[in-house]
Design an enzyme around this catalytic site. Structure first.
Site, PDB file in Angstrom:
ATOM      1  N   ASP A   1      60.230 -11.418 -19.929  1.00 34.17           N
ATOM      2  CA  ASP A   1      58.731 -11.782 -20.258  1.00 34.17           C
ATOM      3  C   ASP A   1      58.404 -12.819 -21.610  1.00 34.17           C
ATOM      4  OD1 ASP A   1      57.815 -10.939 -18.024  1.00 34.17           O
ATOM      5  OD2 ASP A   1      56.157  -9.351 -18.778  1.00 34.17           O
TER       6      ASP A   1
ATOM      7  N   LYS B   1      48.269  -5.853 -20.460  1.00 30.00           N
ATOM      8  CA  LYS B   1      48.017  -6.304 -19.153  1.00 30.00           C
ATOM      9  C   LYS B   1      48.731  -5.232 -18.000  1.00 30.00           C
ATOM     10  CE  LYS B   1      50.391 -10.070 -17.032  1.00 30.00           C
ATOM     11  NZ  LYS B   1      50.815  -9.644 -15.816  1.00 30.00           N
ATOM     12  N   ASN B   2      50.189  -5.389 -18.622  1.00 30.57           N
ATOM     13  CA  ASN B   2      50.984  -4.898 -17.370  1.00 30.57           C
ATOM     14  C   ASN B   2      50.901  -3.134 -17.514  1.00 30.57           C
ATOM     15  OD1 ASN B   2      52.101  -7.144 -16.849  1.00 30.57           O
ATOM     16  ND2 ASN B   2      54.067  -6.821 -17.702  1.00 30.57           N
TER      17      ASN B   2
ATOM     18  N   ARG C   1      50.922 -10.265  -7.448  1.00 33.81           N
ATOM     19  CA  ARG C   1      51.815  -9.566  -6.756  1.00 33.81           C
ATOM     20  C   ARG C   1      51.718  -8.111  -7.273  1.00 33.81           C
ATOM     21  NH1 ARG C   1      57.406  -8.578  -5.644  1.00 33.81           N
ATOM     22  NH2 ARG C   1      57.911  -6.936  -6.720  1.00 33.81           N
TER      23      ARG C   1
ATOM     24  N   ILE D   1      66.954 -11.070 -15.080  1.00 34.17           N
ATOM     25  CA  ILE D   1      65.871 -10.119 -14.371  1.00 34.17           C
ATOM     26  C   ILE D   1      65.451 -11.088 -13.272  1.00 34.17           C
ATOM     27  CG2 ILE D   1      63.997  -8.897 -14.182  1.00 34.17           C
ATOM     28  CD1 ILE D   1      66.315  -7.570 -16.088  1.00 34.17           C
TER      29      ILE D   1
ATOM     30  N   ARG E   1      45.569 -15.796 -16.896  1.00 33.25           N
ATOM     31  CA  ARG E   1      45.866 -14.723 -16.303  1.00 33.25           C
ATOM     32  C   ARG E   1      46.082 -13.433 -17.085  1.00 33.25           C
ATOM     33  NH1 ARG E   1      49.305 -14.994 -10.424  1.00 33.25           N
ATOM     34  NH2 ARG E   1      48.978 -12.891 -10.775  1.00 33.25           N
TER      35      ARG E   1
ATOM     36  N   CYS F   1      56.456 -15.408  -5.394  1.00 35.57           N
ATOM     37  CA  CYS F   1      56.034 -15.756  -6.739  1.00 35.57           C
ATOM     38  C   CYS F   1      56.716 -16.844  -7.389  1.00 35.57           C
ATOM     39  CB  CYS F   1      56.014 -14.484  -7.561  1.00 35.57           C
ATOM     40  SG  CYS F   1      55.348 -14.872  -9.262  1.00 35.57           S
TER      41      CYS F   1
ATOM     42  N   ARG G   1      61.112 -12.001  -5.703  1.00 35.89           N
ATOM     43  CA  ARG G   1      60.545 -10.763  -5.948  1.00 35.89           C
ATOM     44  C   ARG G   1      60.060  -9.711  -4.780  1.00 35.89           C
ATOM     45  NH1 ARG G   1      56.030 -11.754 -10.568  1.00 35.89           N
ATOM     46  NH2 ARG G   1      56.755  -9.916 -11.369  1.00 35.89           N
ATOM     47  N   PRO G   2      61.553  -9.515  -4.041  1.00 38.36           N
ATOM     48  CA  PRO G   2      61.102  -8.537  -3.102  1.00 38.36           C
ATOM     49  C   PRO G   2      60.489  -7.338  -3.110  1.00 38.36           C
ATOM     50  CG  PRO G   2      63.395  -8.331  -3.516  1.00 38.36           C
ATOM     51  CD  PRO G   2      62.691  -9.672  -4.392  1.00 38.36           C
ATOM     52  N   ILE G   3      60.114  -6.408  -2.252  1.00 37.37           N
ATOM     53  CA  ILE G   3      59.456  -5.004  -2.610  1.00 37.37           C
ATOM     54  C   ILE G   3      60.404  -4.002  -1.803  1.00 37.37           C
ATOM     55  CG2 ILE G   3      57.134  -5.729  -2.996  1.00 37.37           C
ATOM     56  CD1 ILE G   3      56.339  -4.913  -0.202  1.00 37.37           C
ATOM     57  N   ASP G   4      61.683  -4.255  -1.418  1.00 36.19           N
ATOM     58  CA  ASP G   4      62.568  -3.532  -0.759  1.00 36.19           C
ATOM     59  C   ASP G   4      62.692  -2.168  -1.442  1.00 36.19           C
ATOM     60  OD1 ASP G   4      63.949  -4.927  -2.556  1.00 36.19           O
ATOM     61  OD2 ASP G   4      65.796  -4.379  -1.958  1.00 36.19           O
ATOM     62  N   LEU G   5      62.802  -1.990  -2.693  1.00 37.83           N
ATOM     63  CA  LEU G   5      62.834  -0.838  -3.588  1.00 37.83           C
ATOM     64  C   LEU G   5      61.654   0.246  -3.354  1.00 37.83           C
ATOM     65  CD1 LEU G   5      64.641  -2.130  -6.761  1.00 37.83           C
ATOM     66  CD2 LEU G   5      65.766  -0.741  -4.858  1.00 37.83           C
TER      67      LEU G   5
HETATM   68  C1  UD1 Z   1      57.193  -5.978 -14.092  1.00 38.16           C
HETATM   69  C2  UD1 Z   1      56.102  -6.817 -14.920  1.00 38.16           C
HETATM   70  C3  UD1 Z   1      56.791  -8.058 -15.026  1.00 38.16           C
HETATM   71  C4  UD1 Z   1      58.186  -7.967 -15.963  1.00 38.16           C
HETATM   72  C5  UD1 Z   1      58.866  -7.305 -14.984  1.00 38.16           C
HETATM   73  C6  UD1 Z   1      60.283  -6.885 -15.665  1.00 38.16           C
HETATM   74  C7  UD1 Z   1      54.086  -6.184 -14.325  1.00 38.16           C
HETATM   75  C8  UD1 Z   1      52.663  -6.572 -13.796  1.00 38.16           C
HETATM   76  N1  UD1 Z   1      54.880  -7.048 -14.144  1.00 38.16           N
HETATM   77  O1  UD1 Z   1      57.143  -6.862 -12.777  1.00 38.16           O
HETATM   78  O2  UD1 Z   1      55.727  -8.895 -16.280  1.00 38.16           O
HETATM   79  O3  UD1 Z   1      58.687  -9.299 -15.956  1.00 38.16           O
HETATM   80  O4  UD1 Z   1      58.361  -6.023 -14.730  1.00 38.16           O
HETATM   81  O5  UD1 Z   1      60.158  -6.324 -16.819  1.00 38.16           O
HETATM   82  O6  UD1 Z   1      54.025  -5.164 -14.790  1.00 38.16           O
HETATM   83  N2  UD1 Z   1      63.403  -6.142  -7.360  1.00 38.16           N
HETATM   84  C9  UD1 Z   1      64.069  -6.152  -6.054  1.00 38.16           C
HETATM   85  N3  UD1 Z   1      63.135  -5.229  -5.062  1.00 38.16           N
HETATM   86  C10 UD1 Z   1      62.174  -4.658  -5.361  1.00 38.16           C
HETATM   87  C11 UD1 Z   1      61.742  -4.642  -6.610  1.00 38.16           C
HETATM   88  C12 UD1 Z   1      62.273  -5.430  -7.455  1.00 38.16           C
HETATM   89  O7  UD1 Z   1      64.693  -6.791  -5.929  1.00 38.16           O
HETATM   90  O8  UD1 Z   1      61.958  -3.664  -4.520  1.00 38.16           O
HETATM   91  C13 UD1 Z   1      63.884  -6.869  -8.376  1.00 38.16           C
HETATM   92  C14 UD1 Z   1      62.986  -8.156  -8.839  1.00 38.16           C
HETATM   93  O9  UD1 Z   1      63.001  -9.343  -7.833  1.00 38.16           O
HETATM   94  C15 UD1 Z   1      63.717  -8.875  -9.998  1.00 38.16           C
HETATM   95  C16 UD1 Z   1      64.014  -7.508 -10.654  1.00 38.16           C
HETATM   96  O10 UD1 Z   1      64.143  -6.414  -9.427  1.00 38.16           O
HETATM   97  O11 UD1 Z   1      64.630  -9.497  -9.903  1.00 38.16           O
HETATM   98  C17 UD1 Z   1      62.782  -6.874 -11.641  1.00 38.16           C
HETATM   99  O12 UD1 Z   1      61.606  -6.349 -11.092  1.00 38.16           O
HETATM  100  P1  UD1 Z   1      60.469  -5.179 -11.633  1.00 38.16           P
HETATM  101  O13 UD1 Z   1      61.166  -4.484 -12.289  1.00 38.16           O
HETATM  102  O14 UD1 Z   1      60.343  -4.794 -10.088  1.00 38.16           O
HETATM  103  O15 UD1 Z   1      59.541  -6.371 -11.997  1.00 38.16           O
HETATM  104  P2  UD1 Z   1      57.881  -6.206 -11.491  1.00 38.16           P
HETATM  105  O16 UD1 Z   1      57.422  -4.794 -11.596  1.00 38.16           O
HETATM  106  O17 UD1 Z   1      57.615  -7.059 -10.513  1.00 38.16           O
END
Ligand code: UD1
Length: 417
Positions: free
Chosen positions: A304, A22-23, A92, A326, A396, A116, A121-125
């Site tokens: 996961d 899936k991922n 997301r 995480i 899902r 979520c 789960r922010p997207i600042d990065l």
């Molecule tokens: C992906 C996987 C998810 C898995 C996760 C970690 C998909 C669709 N999902 O999620 O199943 O559990 O990787 O292996 O592939 N963070 C920030 N700012 C950001 C982005 C992330 O603070 O801009 C934080 C998140 O809140 C979280 C951590 O970084 O605490 C890890 O997130 P991330 O690696 O980005 O996970 P996803 O890509 O959302």
């Protein structure tokens, strides 16, 4: 409302074949936007998250032909650059489409993905990286407008090796000018699969699978056929479900290297594991032993798998300590497991799990994908009948879960209640 009804206590035995990841599928499907041509994808799992992603592509003007696990996506007539808000809120991971849309059209509009079930789960990065690439970002009424004349390669050092941010940067820079270097990049196998797919299409991505990834922009991409990697979390889920019931299984089509940390922990629990080519055999002991787990970015123990292991350990001998590093809200399944008789104490990001002699089936509710799978596992190893409600979360991400479990001897059915 659909529920799983599970008659627990049956040893699972037999063979199970692992579906496509899936991922890995989600960013690869987003990546098809970049070529503006036809991409043929194989081994795409038939699950709800994929249906939503394909629906978005259709709304953006792409043409899709689907035949079981094979999908042909034609992005040549794509004419919209806005990801619909309701879709963004439903899932997301649609956020990686933004990188692909900007990469191709130098313009994209999307909204913040909904908060979520497993954390903020922010997207600042993601957004900071876009800014570093010279993309102008404006936020208005909950929408994010991205625009630039061109994307110019640069150096991006991630504060955390975010999987989604790493994927988004790769997608945004494949068609850029110059070279982009990502340091502290995520090293997950799904990133390697995305890079392999994009490179087969004509991109120049080096270092995927390490923490430094270099993307040198190219002008054009070509048509491509690609088979997506197996789902490592699905493989881990079945290994744990069988181990939890004291059973025996042969897993087909798994990638051993991807699940090494899971295999090591199962061995520590007392499981006997042997490898035959691409197949993995597991034989569970009479009683599992307790283990300690700390989730970490890859190659550490995957977040996961935390809930699935946590659930399995409720019947192990001794006390297990689980630390979730995480996501901040990935323990919702614990209150449901307590209804079944488990002894778990939660202290911040640590769960202390004291093994009990048995769990009793009851009514529980899935609150997220992996937490839901953890409850199915609990149902399989408990005495009596378990009803897992809200299984749309589980559907899902797992293809034909009930059918695969039935083939292993589980008594599980779906009921509309
Ligand atoms: C992906 C996987 C998810 C898995 C996760 C970690 C998909 C669709 N999902 O999620 O199943 O559990 O990787 O292996 O592939 N963070 C920030 N700012 C950001 C982005 C992330 O603070 O801009 C934080 C998140 O809140 C979280 C951590 O970084 O605490 C890890 O997130 P991330 O690696 O980005 O996970 P996803 O890509 O959302």
């Amino acid at each position: 409302m659909l529920s799983y009804i599970i008659d627990g206590g049956k040893k699972l035995e037999g063979t199970v074949s692992i579906s496509g990841s899936k991922n890995a599928s989600l960013p690869i499907i987003a990546g098809t936007i970049l070529s503006g041509k036809i991409s043929k994808l194989y081994n795409i799992p038939n699950i709800d998250d994929i249906q939503i992603t394909l629906k978005i592509l259709k709304m953006l003007g792409c043409r899709i032909k689907k035949n079981n696990n094979k999908i042909e996506i034609d992005t040549s007539r794509m004419n919209k650059k806005e990801i619909p808000e309701d879709m963004m809120r439903r899932m997301r991971s649609t956020v990686v489409m933004a990188g692909a849309i900007i990469g191709r059209f130098k313009e994209a509009v999307f909204s913040y993905p909904g908060g979520c079930e497993i954390g903020a789960r922010p997207i600042d990065l993601h957004l900071n990286a876009f800014k570093k690439l010279g993309i102008n970002i404006e936020e208005k009424a909950g929408f994010i407008y991205c625009k630039c004349d061109k994307i110019i390669g640069t150096e991006i050092d991630l504060d955390f090796p975010s999987v989604g941010a790493t994927e988004n940067i790769i997608l945004a820079t494949v068609l850029s000018e110059g070279t982009t270097t990502i340091t502290n990049a995520a090293m997950e196998p799904e990133i390697v699969d995305l890079a392999k797919f994009l490179n087969k299409m004509g991109s120049k991505i080096q270092g995927a699978g390490t923490n430094v990834i270099k993307i040198t922009g190219v002008k054009n991409l070509k048509e491509v056929s690609y088979k997506v990697m197996p789902d490592r979390i699905e493989a881990g889920t079945f290994l744990c479900m069988v181990a939890a019931t004291g059973g025996k299984v042969k897993i087909l089509n798994a990638e051993l290297e991807h699940i090494t940390p899971i295999i090591h922990k199962l061995e520590e629990c007392g499981c006997n594991i042997s490898i035959e080519g691409k197949n993995i055999k597991l034989e569970a002991p009479k009683k599992l032993k307790c283990v300690d787990i700390k989730t970490m970015p890859y190659p550490g123990f995957p977040t996961d798998m935390q809930s699935i292991f946590g659930s399995m350990l409720t019947l192990a001998k001794g006390t297990s300590i689980v630390v979730e590093n995480i996501f901040e809200n990935r323990y919702k399944y614990i209150s449901e497991l307590k209804k079944m008789g488990s002894k778990i104490q939660l202290e911040g990001k640590t769960a202390i799990i004291k093994g009990v002699r048995r769990l009793n089936g009851t009514k529980v509710e899935a609150t997220d994908l992996r937490g839901g799978a953890a409850l199915v596992l609990a149902g399989l190893m408990s005495k009596g009948t378990t009803k897992v409600e809200q299984i749309q979360y589980i559907q899902r991400g797992y293809e034909k879960l009930e059918e695969k479990l039935q083939a292993l001897g589980a008594k599980i059915i779906i009921k509309n209640t």
